[in-house]
Write an enzyme that holds these catalytic residues in place. Structure first.
Site, PDB file in Angstrom:
ATOM      1  N   GLN A   1       0.846  -1.221   0.022  1.00 32.96           N
ATOM      2  CA  GLN A   1      -0.021   0.031  -0.217  1.00 32.96           C
ATOM      3  C   GLN A   1       1.024   1.118   0.141  1.00 32.96           C
ATOM      4  OE1 GLN A   1      -2.410   1.981   3.221  1.00 32.96           O
ATOM      5  NE2 GLN A   1      -4.015   1.186   2.387  1.00 32.96           N
TER       6      GLN A   1
ATOM      7  N   TYR B   1      -5.861  11.998   4.669  1.00 31.23           N
ATOM      8  CA  TYR B   1      -4.649  12.228   4.200  1.00 31.23           C
ATOM      9  C   TYR B   1      -4.839  12.805   2.885  1.00 31.23           C
ATOM     10  CZ  TYR B   1      -3.376   9.084   7.839  1.00 31.23           C
ATOM     11  OH  TYR B   1      -3.686   8.637   9.017  1.00 31.23           O
TER      12      TYR B   1
END
Length: 341
Positions: A101, A148
């Site tokens: 990821q 984020y």
């Protein structure tokens, strides 16, 4: 096993999964070395869980400026790339599949980034994807969730830009997707995307009022547009985090995006054995990812298959503790048979 769709094989992009039980990305903060390198503990941790149909690694930093938390490993130096080969090699040797990821958790907000900085941001993902391939990963997942940067661009309350990156808040994500797919560049579908359209400030108390996101219809409609656009990209899958499971997973939330995305869908958030099987059986998702259950149950697939109880981990050790609370969870063992008389 026909009574458990989770245990049926499935083709996810270029990968043939032996089952549909996916290990969700789990930040565990065990890279305590100065170089933010994965260690032998990481190798053991992921190897223990290699029976998952697919492992999505913890979020790994795509660049030095992406770093926001201590002790999280990166994928932006050659030393890190080499260290990850030990992890991927063990997982593959045990018959597993693992994707990295790719994560950027830097503090830059949409309004603070220039066009040139956004272009650099996109390039960092592409460079990390190329490193992931050299590190032996089977693919990558782009983290566009939570609080984020990529998710902030999708938040109309935080993204007030008036240029091309404002009204079309999905453009940075789509640019990253295109760049990462190009960086892998082997003609196969090796790139996934993780989204959390139902994320709210209540999901992360640390965010507080600094992240004024509530998943109302106006907010969700922007994700509708992005998911529709992703459907036209050569992705391996869409990994979707659903709403807070107050009384069990919300199947309608996943069905909404099932209608918009024509590729494989992995559902996440609050699933157990029965609810996971039910979602796959209904065709609402192709696979289900588990987070906290994989912490204390390295043999989660076996436990789900046999219907055994799941162990509970210690939350105090989720983000610290070295080997304790990380690689010391025992696999299930049957009770000893009575000795013959």
């Amino acid at each position: 096993m026909p009574d458990q769709p989770l245990l049926q094989p499935f083709d996810l992009g270029a990968l043939r999964l032996p089952n549909r039980v996916v290990m969700a990305p789990l930040t565990r903060a065990r890279a305590t070395n100065p170089g933010l390198l994965p260690t032998e503990l990481h190798a053991a941790y992921y190897a223990q869980r290699a029976t998952a149909g697919l492992i999505v690694s913890e979020g790994v930093w795509v660049s030095e400026r992406a770093v926001a938390f201590p002790h999280v490993p990166g994928l932006f130096t050659e030393e890190q790339t080499v260290a990850w080969r030990r992890v991927t090699g063990l997982v593959r040797a045990l018959g597993g599949r693992i994707v990295a990821q790719l994560w950027h958790a830097g503090s830059a907000s949409p309004g603070e980034m220039t066009g040139a900085e956004i272009a650099g941001f996109v390039k960092e993902y592409a460079t990390a994807a190329a490193r992931a391939r050299r590190a032996g990963f089977d693919g990558v997942e782009i983290a566009a969730n939570g609080v984020y940067p990529l998710a902030r661009f999708l938040n109309a309350r935080l993204n007030s830009r008036t240029d091309a990156y404002g009204p079309d808040g999905g453009r940075p994500l789509l640019d990253v997707v295109d760049a990462v797919c190009g960086a892998w560049d082997d003609g196969t579908r090796r790139v996934g995307v993780r989204l959390s359209p139902y994320w709210s400030r209540h999901d992360d108390p640390r965010a507080g009022e600094a992240y004024p996101w509530m998943p109302d219809e106006a907010a969700l409609s922007r994700y509708d547009e992005v998911v529709t656009a992703l459907s036209g990209r050569p992705l391996a899958y869409l990994h979707l985090r659903g709403p807070a499971p107050l009384s069990g997973p919300d199947e309608a939330a996943f069905a909404r995006y099932r209608r918009l995305y024509d590729g494989p869908l992995i559902a996440n958030h609050g699933f157990g054995r029965e609810s996971g099987n039910a979602l796959v059986r209904a065709g609402t998702a192709d696979a289900v990812s588990y987070a906290r259950h994989f912490i204390a149950n390295p043999d989660l697939v076996t436990r789900l298959a046999l219907g055994h109880d799941l162990a509970a981990g210690d939350p105090a050790l989720h983000y610290e503790g070295g080997a304790r609370g990380y690689v010391d969870h025992p696999a299930w063992t049957p009770a000893p048979l009575p000795l013959a008389g």
